[in-house]
Design an enzyme around this catalytic site. Structure first.
Site, PDB file in Angstrom:
ATOM      1  N   ASP A  74     -10.111   3.903  -1.466  1.00 49.69           N
ATOM      2  CA  ASP A  74     -11.010   3.067  -0.639  1.00 49.69           C
ATOM      3  C   ASP A  74     -12.142   3.381  -1.074  1.00 49.69           C
ATOM      4  O   ASP A  74     -13.751   3.931  -0.948  1.00 49.69           O
ATOM      5  CB  ASP A  74     -10.883   3.705   0.219  1.00 49.69           C
ATOM      6  N   ASP A 133       0.826  -0.807  -0.287  1.00 45.88           N
ATOM      7  CA  ASP A 133       0.166   0.117   0.191  1.00 45.88           C
ATOM      8  C   ASP A 133       0.795   1.222   0.210  1.00 45.88           C
ATOM      9  O   ASP A 133       2.024   1.926   1.102  1.00 45.88           O
ATOM     10  CB  ASP A 133      -0.658  -0.425   1.500  1.00 45.88           C
TER      11      ASP A 133
HETATM   12  C1  GLA Z   1      -5.435   2.608   2.748  1.00 46.42           C
HETATM   13  C2  GLA Z   1      -6.534   1.236   1.602  1.00 46.42           C
HETATM   14  C3  GLA Z   1      -6.987   0.133   2.413  1.00 46.42           C
HETATM   15  C4  GLA Z   1      -6.161   0.000   3.963  1.00 46.42           C
HETATM   16  C5  GLA Z   1      -6.065   0.805   4.686  1.00 46.42           C
HETATM   17  C6  GLA Z   1      -4.997   0.558   5.797  1.00 46.42           C
HETATM   18  O1  GLA Z   1      -6.859   2.831   3.198  1.00 46.42           O
HETATM   19  O2  GLA Z   1      -6.831   2.023   0.274  1.00 46.42           O
HETATM   20  O3  GLA Z   1      -7.639  -0.464   1.992  1.00 46.42           O
HETATM   21  O4  GLA Z   1      -5.375  -1.800   3.463  1.00 46.42           O
HETATM   22  O5  GLA Z   1      -5.300   1.742   3.643  1.00 46.42           O
HETATM   23  O6  GLA Z   1      -4.672   1.364   6.860  1.00 46.42           O
END
Ligand code: GLA
Length: 675
Positions: free
Chosen positions: A479, A401
């Site tokens: 997200d 990520d």
């Molecule tokens: C980002 C990702 C999410 C999750 C969070 C964790 O927002 O896109 O899917 O993994 O981080 O902190």
């Protein structure tokens, strides 16, 4: 002369000399029932708490809301008209674009067109005589919902009958459509499975039906063995080649057979990965215990019997420099530079072993930056040791990520002279690719098959190069937890990248958030998700048709019958897992209706007839739109029922925000059987 006095939510307007209609101000209705994309509806205030203000004029009464916003009003009887002044609130403070829409009994009566910051306010006057339902919406103007602060100023309903009331959404019962699996064996899962020569092999054959069940395999390559009771195949991946294995499952009620092609070579994830990820259920509360419990439940709920296999930890398993829970705070690495899990994860290898012990696979998460999105220890400058550690622990999946890597990419680490950065300049493709290529290469060197999910929200058109730098899937957007009310938009956007979908290469529009989930804003405790039953069927159908990875991210300890029926219909999953790996193509019928068609390996087509509108509507899939001709057998996949033979088109009345998902096959090919 006029006089106003009020009783409860009704304000009576008396105009001298005439019997007037009553006025019901929108701001007196139950605004907690307004669904909106950010924050909550404001009474007589704009979204940021200031006065309602349009083009320099302040309004005392009205409702401040944020796109996308939906408000249903039951008009009872005697309503006469709806009046308002609408526009983008001056405090929006950015490039807002919204559309105000008024719909009466399913017919659009007012559409403002795209209104931006500075667009002069518009007057609304909609006739309501004889009408039953009023729907007030603020839609996104086409560029996402950022800054979309919208005001319904002086909004009111004139009525000479009973007072209108706000309602949550048109009440919809959640109907379980999928028949329960029978007692006899039914073999599920993909027909093709990829692995790399020499690495450990682990595959639990997905099969429904009562246990005990006996699994007998023929054609299994040397080095692999099956546990006849559990159906778990394990051993060492065979040398390069394709091995066609016939699987036979037998119990006291019958038998089923199916073939599985094991392709040993370079490509992993020949079909989209399926499993569970903790994020939207447990956020930074995740523990080893929750992960083990999820693995247990994946088996006992029957999810593993239709193909769910990865049990994935998301963020927050490591230590953080600071956090509200001291048990998650501590040094990020030991003397040898190894990452240190926090106190809730005392034994990472033991956890992976536990998951593997059930024939399932284990996944975890980190960031190429110094810290993860949640502020926990990331992999920056420890990529090699982390890749090795994850492999030694036995993990089979890594979500990588971007998060704080943005700082590095912007040139934030002057010592990092070997890293492509863009300083203050425009982002470069190389800068986007670098961390993923690095981790992709390192994972490739490990003696395990480890899938890599690039989580960087679609930057630099990741779908075009995600596979080339070592990933099997990549998030195509931000997200989804922040946009659950925009599932159709998110899916349609994701499907635009369909050219890059195929075996070993998957566009990932994020997780399945149904059942019990915690509100993404603030990482709340799990509660029932806000989606209607029909929205959930549409959601799962879209993911199936798009060949998206299917990761359920709700609370495994709150799996009810409805949720399991949405997650576990093997005919729907078969569409997702089809060996061609095609992402369906979309034909828009109008603004609200569309059809998605996905070619299947057996020559059939999976077709979703979608209605994103707010009222039931007939949707027609003509054969020219589907891409077939002549007699076709149509099978309803959610109900697992053949609907008959059709000659020129298939049509269905599709509920509000719902879907009809069918499989269409030439009648000459026999009936629309499962295989
Ligand atoms: C980002 C990702 C999410 C999750 C969070 C964790 O927002 O896109 O899917 O993994 O981080 O902190």
């Amino acid at each position: 002369m006029k006089k106003l006095f009020s009783t409860g939510s009704l304000v009576f307007l008396l105009v001298a000399g005439a019997a007037a209609a009553d006025v019901v101000w929108m701001d007196t209705l139950d605004l907690s029932l307004m669904r909106q994309g950010w924050g909550s509806a404001q009474t007589n205030r704009a979204m940021r708490g200031g006065p309602l203000k349009l083009a320099g004029k302040e309004y005392e009464r009205g409702v401040g809301t944020h796109a996308t916003s939906t408000f249903w009003i039951d008009l009872s009887s005697g309503a006469e008209n709806f009046l308002a002044t609408v526009g983008v609130d001056e405090a929006a403070n950015g490039p807002a674009t919204v559309v105000f829409r008024v719909t009466v009994d399913g017919h659009k009566k007012f559409d403002s067109g795209v209104m931006k910051t500075g667009t002069p306010p518009k007057s609304v006057d909609v006739d309501l005589k004889g009408a039953k339902t009023l729907l007030l919406q603020v839609l996104d103007g086409g560029d996402g919902v950022g800054f979309d602060h919208a005001d319904w100023a002086e909004a009111r309903i004139m009525t000479s009958g009973r007072a209108p009331v706000a309602v949550a959404v048109p009440v919809e019962e959640k109907v379980v459509l999928t028949p329960k699996p029978g007692p006899q064996p039914r073999l599920n899962g993909p027909t093709i499975y990829g692995c790399r020569p020499g690495n450990p092999f682990l595959y639990r054959i997905p099969a429904q039906g009562v246990r005990p069940m006996k699994f007998t395999l023929s054609g299994l390559p040397a080095g692999l063995k099956v546990d006849e009771r559990t159906g778990v195949i394990s051993g060492k991946n065979p040398s390069t080649g394709t091995y066609t294995v016939t699987i036979r499952a037998k119990n006291s009620h019958g038998t089923d057979t199916r073939t599985l092609r094991i392709v040993s070579g370079e490509t992993l994830s020949l079909t989209p990965s399926m499993g569970w990820n903790h994020w939207y259920a447990h956020y930074d509360r995740v523990t080893d215990q929750m992960m083990r419990e999820a693995a247990d439940l994946m088996i006992s709920s029957g999810m593993a019997d239709v193909g769910y296999s990865y049990v994935n930890i998301d963020d927050c398993w490591m230590n953080a420099p600071k956090h509200g829970d001291q048990k998650r705070v501590g040094p990020l690495r030991d003397d040898q530079g190894r990452i240190i899990p926090n106190q809730y994860f005392p034994d990472m290898r033991g956890l992976a072993d536990y998951i593997h012990g059930k024939g399932l696979k284990a996944g975890l998460y980190t960031s190429p930056g110094t810290l993860t999105c949640g502020g926990f220890g990331g992999a920056y400058q420890h990529e090699a040791i982390d890749a090795r550690t994850f492999a030694e622990w036995g993990f089979d999946f890594l979500k990588y990520d971007w998060c704080s890597y943005g700082h590095i990419a912007e040139g934030g680490d002057p010592k990092a002279t070997n890293i492509p950065t863009w300083g203050k300049g425009a982002p470069t493709l190389e800068g986007y690719q670098y961390p993923y290529r690095l981790m992709g290469g390192l994972l490739r060197q490990q003696p395990r098959d480890i899938l890599l999910n690039h989580c960087q929200y679609g930057m630099g058109d990741v779908w075009e190069w995600g596979a080339a730098v070592g990933g099997q899937s990549w998030r195509t957007a931000g997200d989804l937890g922040f946009e659950l009310d925009r599932i159709f938009d998110v899916a349609l956007k994701n499907s635009e990248h369909r050219a890059w979908s195929g075996p070993g290469s998957w566009n990932d529009p994020d997780y399945i958030q149904i059942g019990w989930i915690g509100n993404a804003r603030g990482g709340g405790l799990p509660e029932p998700c806000p989606l209607t039953g029909n929205e959930q069927y549409a959601y799962m159908s879209l993911w199936a048709l798009m060949a998206s990875p299917i990761f359920f991210s709700g609370d495994m300890t709150h799996l009810d019958e409805f949720t399991l029926n949405v997650l576990c219909n093997p005919e729907v999953i078969e569409v997702n897992q089809d060996a061609l790996g095609q992402c369906g193509s979309v034909s828009h019928i109008n603004e609200q209706l569309f059809v998605m068609v996905k070619d299947l390996e057996d020559g059939g087509k999976a077709v979703g007839l979608f209605n994103r509108g707010d009222f039931p509507s007939e949707v027609r899939a003509s054969w020219s739109l589907v891409g077939c001709s002549g007699s076709q057998v149509v099978r309803d996949l959610w109900r697992q029922k053949n609907l008959g033979t059709f000659e020129t088109e298939f049509k269905a009345t599709v509920p509000r925000h719902g879907v009809a998902l069918v499989k269409i096959q030439p009648a000459t090919a026999g009936t629309a059987k499962r295989r």
